[in-house]
Design a protein around this motif. Structure first.
Motif, mmCIF file in Angstrom:
data_model
loop_
_atom_site.group_PDB
_atom_site.id
_atom_site.type_symbol
_atom_site.label_atom_id
_atom_site.label_comp_id
_atom_site.label_asym_id
_atom_site.label_seq_id
_atom_site.Cartn_x
_atom_site.Cartn_y
_atom_site.Cartn_z
ATOM 1 N N TRP A 1 0.834 -1.202 0.000
ATOM 2 C CA TRP A 1 0.000 0.000 0.000
ATOM 3 C C TRP A 1 0.865 1.247 0.000
ATOM 4 N N VAL A 2 0.348 2.292 -0.623
ATOM 5 C CA VAL A 2 0.966 3.616 -0.579
ATOM 6 C C VAL A 2 -0.003 4.539 0.138
ATOM 7 N N LEU A 3 0.462 5.193 1.179
ATOM 8 C CA LEU A 3 -0.332 6.176 1.908
ATOM 9 C C LEU A 3 0.176 7.552 1.498
ATOM 10 N N ALA A 4 -0.637 8.273 0.751
ATOM 11 C CA ALA A 4 -0.260 9.614 0.298
ATOM 12 C C ALA A 4 -0.763 10.616 1.324
ATOM 13 N N TRP A 5 0.106 11.549 1.710
ATOM 14 C CA TRP A 5 -0.253 12.488 2.774
ATOM 15 C C TRP A 5 0.465 13.803 2.579
ATOM 16 N N ASN A 6 0.017 14.797 3.324
ATOM 17 C CA ASN A 6 0.773 16.042 3.452
ATOM 18 C C ASN A 6 0.381 16.737 4.740
ATOM 19 N N ASN A 7 1.302 17.522 5.243
ATOM 20 C CA ASN A 7 1.072 18.328 6.432
ATOM 21 C C ASN A 7 0.765 19.739 5.935
ATOM 22 N N PRO A 8 -0.477 20.199 6.052
ATOM 23 C CA PRO A 8 -0.849 21.497 5.490
ATOM 24 C C PRO A 8 -0.091 22.679 6.099
ATOM 25 N N LEU B 1 -3.707 12.426 6.101
ATOM 26 C CA LEU B 1 -3.927 11.380 5.102
ATOM 27 C C LEU B 1 -4.796 11.888 3.959
ATOM 28 N N LYS B 2 -4.308 11.720 2.729
ATOM 29 C CA LYS B 2 -5.041 12.162 1.546
ATOM 30 C C LYS B 2 -5.567 11.002 0.721
ATOM 31 N N ASP B 3 -4.819 9.894 0.684
ATOM 32 C CA ASP B 3 -5.240 8.770 -0.148
ATOM 33 C C ASP B 3 -4.488 7.510 0.257
ATOM 34 N N VAL B 4 -5.127 6.365 0.074
ATOM 35 C CA VAL B 4 -4.488 5.066 0.255
ATOM 36 C C VAL B 4 -4.710 4.302 -1.042
ATOM 37 N N VAL B 5 -3.599 3.900 -1.668
ATOM 38 C CA VAL B 5 -3.662 3.276 -2.992
ATOM 39 C C VAL B 5 -2.805 2.011 -2.979
ATOM 40 N N ALA B 6 -3.284 0.979 -3.660
ATOM 41 C CA ALA B 6 -2.467 -0.227 -3.802
ATOM 42 C C ALA B 6 -1.155 0.147 -4.485
ATOM 43 N N PHE B 7 -0.059 -0.426 -4.028
ATOM 44 C CA PHE B 7 1.255 -0.101 -4.558
ATOM 45 C C PHE B 7 1.295 -0.257 -6.074
ATOM 46 N N GLU B 8 0.740 -1.341 -6.585
ATOM 47 C CA GLU B 8 0.735 -1.583 -8.042
ATOM 48 C C GLU B 8 0.020 -0.460 -8.787
#
Length: 80
Positions: free
Chosen positions: A19-26, A57-64
């Motif tokens: 899994w890839v957890l896409a994030w940012n600290n605003p 947390l902005k998105d959770v996407v399968a690594f593939e």
């Protein structure tokens, strides 16, 4: 890109990330910036909650799927 298997970002974990957890600290990043953590199946929920509670947390996407979207791949040293 390297042929090495992606490793989970959880402290002490050496499992393959799926899994890839896409994030940012605003407070630190522009709205479009996405940093990434990688997660194995076991740590996906824990890492997602950690980021989610903070509003990062902005998105959770399968690594593939992430690799198809971003051929350079997640998890460069600057993004972890």
């Amino acid at each position: 890109m390297t042929d090495e298997a992606p490793i989970c970002s959880a402290k002490g974990c050496r499992s393959t990330a799926v899994w890839v957890l896409a994030w940012n600290n605003p407070k630190l990043h522009t709205p479009e910036r996405r940093k990434t953590w990688l997660a194995c199946e076991e740590h996906r929920e824990h890492l997602s909650k950690f980021l989610g509670v903070r509003g990062f947390l902005k998105d959770v996407v399968a690594f593939e799927d992430w690799q198809e979207q971003d051929p350079q791949g997640p998890g460069s040293a600057a993004d972890r």
